[in-house]
Design a protein around this motif. Sequence first.
Motif, PDB file in Angstrom:
ATOM      1  N   TYR A  98      46.523 -47.178  23.960  1.00 51.49           N
ATOM      2  CA  TYR A  98      46.862 -46.879  22.575  1.00 51.49           C
ATOM      3  C   TYR A  98      48.258 -46.295  22.467  1.00 51.49           C
ATOM      4  O   TYR A  98      48.756 -45.649  23.384  1.00 51.49           O
ATOM      5  CB  TYR A  98      45.823 -45.927  21.958  1.00 51.49           C
ATOM      6  CG  TYR A  98      45.716 -44.603  22.675  1.00 51.49           C
ATOM      7  CD1 TYR A  98      44.821 -44.428  23.729  1.00 51.49           C
ATOM      8  CD2 TYR A  98      46.504 -43.515  22.298  1.00 51.49           C
ATOM      9  CE1 TYR A  98      44.719 -43.213  24.386  1.00 51.49           C
ATOM     10  CE2 TYR A  98      46.403 -42.299  22.948  1.00 51.49           C
ATOM     11  CZ  TYR A  98      45.514 -42.166  23.997  1.00 51.49           C
ATOM     12  OH  TYR A  98      45.417 -40.954  24.656  1.00 51.49           O
ATOM     13  N   ALA A 104      38.515 -46.647  19.432  1.00 44.34           N
ATOM     14  CA  ALA A 104      39.188 -46.236  18.206  1.00 44.34           C
ATOM     15  C   ALA A 104      39.803 -44.859  18.374  1.00 44.34           C
ATOM     16  O   ALA A 104      39.085 -43.856  18.406  1.00 44.34           O
ATOM     17  CB  ALA A 104      38.212 -46.231  17.031  1.00 44.34           C
ATOM     18  N   LYS A 124      41.572 -41.562  17.059  1.00 47.57           N
ATOM     19  CA  LYS A 124      41.582 -40.844  15.787  1.00 47.57           C
ATOM     20  C   LYS A 124      42.828 -39.965  15.774  1.00 47.57           C
ATOM     21  O   LYS A 124      43.139 -39.314  16.776  1.00 47.57           O
ATOM     22  CB  LYS A 124      40.325 -39.993  15.660  1.00 47.57           C
ATOM     23  CG  LYS A 124      40.200 -39.285  14.340  1.00 47.57           C
ATOM     24  CD  LYS A 124      38.981 -38.400  14.312  1.00 47.57           C
ATOM     25  CE  LYS A 124      37.723 -39.188  14.090  1.00 47.57           C
ATOM     26  NZ  LYS A 124      36.619 -38.326  13.624  1.00 47.57           N
ATOM     27  N   LEU A 160      39.558 -44.263  11.311  1.00 48.05           N
ATOM     28  CA  LEU A 160      39.684 -44.732  12.683  1.00 48.05           C
ATOM     29  C   LEU A 160      40.526 -45.996  12.729  1.00 48.05           C
ATOM     30  O   LEU A 160      40.446 -46.839  11.848  1.00 48.05           O
ATOM     31  CB  LEU A 160      38.303 -45.017  13.265  1.00 48.05           C
ATOM     32  CG  LEU A 160      37.355 -43.816  13.354  1.00 48.05           C
ATOM     33  CD1 LEU A 160      35.960 -44.268  13.741  1.00 48.05           C
ATOM     34  CD2 LEU A 160      37.878 -42.801  14.344  1.00 48.05           C
ATOM     35  N   THR A 161      41.326 -46.131  13.789  1.00 46.46           N
ATOM     36  CA  THR A 161      42.104 -47.343  14.050  1.00 46.46           C
ATOM     37  C   THR A 161      41.467 -48.049  15.229  1.00 46.46           C
ATOM     38  O   THR A 161      41.536 -47.552  16.350  1.00 46.46           O
ATOM     39  CB  THR A 161      43.563 -46.990  14.367  1.00 46.46           C
ATOM     40  OG1 THR A 161      44.127 -46.282  13.262  1.00 46.46           O
ATOM     41  CG2 THR A 161      44.367 -48.255  14.619  1.00 46.46           C
ATOM     42  N   PHE A 162      40.854 -49.187  14.992  1.00 42.26           N
ATOM     43  CA  PHE A 162      40.110 -49.879  16.034  1.00 42.26           C
ATOM     44  C   PHE A 162      40.952 -50.917  16.752  1.00 42.26           C
ATOM     45  O   PHE A 162      41.843 -51.537  16.161  1.00 42.26           O
ATOM     46  CB  PHE A 162      38.892 -50.597  15.437  1.00 42.26           C
ATOM     47  CG  PHE A 162      37.736 -49.700  15.112  1.00 42.26           C
ATOM     48  CD1 PHE A 162      37.646 -49.100  13.874  1.00 42.26           C
ATOM     49  CD2 PHE A 162      36.746 -49.458  16.042  1.00 42.26           C
ATOM     50  CE1 PHE A 162      36.582 -48.271  13.558  1.00 42.26           C
ATOM     51  CE2 PHE A 162      35.675 -48.634  15.743  1.00 42.26           C
ATOM     52  CZ  PHE A 162      35.599 -48.043  14.502  1.00 42.26           C
ATOM     53  N   TYR A 210      35.317 -49.638   5.827  1.00 40.79           N
ATOM     54  CA  TYR A 210      36.084 -50.470   6.736  1.00 40.79           C
ATOM     55  C   TYR A 210      35.810 -51.941   6.428  1.00 40.79           C
ATOM     56  O   TYR A 210      34.704 -52.299   6.019  1.00 40.79           O
ATOM     57  CB  TYR A 210      35.690 -50.198   8.197  1.00 40.79           C
ATOM     58  CG  TYR A 210      36.037 -48.826   8.698  1.00 40.79           C
ATOM     59  CD1 TYR A 210      35.211 -47.736   8.449  1.00 40.79           C
ATOM     60  CD2 TYR A 210      37.203 -48.610   9.430  1.00 40.79           C
ATOM     61  CE1 TYR A 210      35.537 -46.463   8.899  1.00 40.79           C
ATOM     62  CE2 TYR A 210      37.529 -47.341   9.890  1.00 40.79           C
ATOM     63  CZ  TYR A 210      36.697 -46.286   9.624  1.00 40.79           C
ATOM     64  OH  TYR A 210      37.024 -45.033  10.079  1.00 40.79           O
ATOM     65  N   GLY A 223      38.567 -55.956  15.146  1.00 41.00           N
ATOM     66  CA  GLY A 223      37.922 -54.665  14.981  1.00 41.00           C
ATOM     67  C   GLY A 223      37.946 -54.249  13.517  1.00 41.00           C
ATOM     68  O   GLY A 223      38.715 -54.793  12.718  1.00 41.00           O
ATOM     69  N   GLN A 249      38.850 -52.473  10.093  1.00 44.30           N
ATOM     70  CA  GLN A 249      40.110 -51.922   9.560  1.00 44.30           C
ATOM     71  C   GLN A 249      39.792 -50.908   8.473  1.00 44.30           C
ATOM     72  O   GLN A 249      39.027 -51.204   7.547  1.00 44.30           O
ATOM     73  CB  GLN A 249      40.944 -53.043   8.963  1.00 44.30           C
ATOM     74  CG  GLN A 249      42.107 -53.477   9.809  1.00 44.30           C
ATOM     75  CD  GLN A 249      43.120 -54.273   9.004  1.00 44.30           C
ATOM     76  OE1 GLN A 249      42.786 -55.325   8.483  1.00 44.30           O
ATOM     77  NE2 GLN A 249      44.326 -53.770   8.904  1.00 44.30           N
TER      78      GLN A 249
END
Lengths: 114, 113
Positions: free
Chosen positions: A25, A90, A92, A102-104, B35, B42, B44
């Motif tokens: 990340y 993800a 945080k 969250l950014t997955f 999301y 994944g 968003q």
Amino acid sequence: EDKVVQSPLSLVVHEGDTVTLNCSYEVTNFRSLLWYKQEKKAPTFLFMLTSSGIEKKSGRLSSILDKKELFSILNITATQTGDSAVYLCAPKMYSGGGADGLTFGKGTHLIIQP
Amino acid sequence: DAGVTQSPTHLIKTRGQHVTLRCSPISGHKSVSWYQQVLGQGPQFIFQYYEKEERGRGNFPDRFSARQFPNYSSELNVNALLLGDSALYLCASSWGGLGETQYFGPGTRLLVL
């Protein structure tokens, strides 16, 4: 721009094998990293990692975070067909406005063959 | 205790229509996040609400809006639907404190024709 890269994107192994899933990340104001398992619809929570180098373990699953090198791994030992799923990581971030979204990553699609 | 619930489970709409998706958080949770998950990607982040106030918003157009009610349930509205809005829409709830784990509902699968 925040970036989350998971590898491999897909993986096929046999029951009993051990697998290692990777998540790297690049995000601003990192707070913690979460792992989820998604089988059909709802991602189910696996781990939240906040500190570097401290392994979290749950049964055959374990995970560790390296905040210096900006990556995390998820290990699954003695895999079973029920482990077949998409595994999502993800990060945080801290947000000035208090948002906790969250950014997955795209996920790793794991298939366990009998 | 019931987990996060979402309704409807599936929905088919045509381009230009409007849609409302609903979410009820886990009992005691005060924060709801929405999301969008397109096939092969994944989830968003779209919105986060806490105590009925918008706490955060992702990079989505103004056609997307949401609100949270006094009982902490939430609605996501999408106007002027486009084909590209076809996706699984997931709702997640958390107690509300920063750093809390988010727990996801089963999602609403939206197909726009």
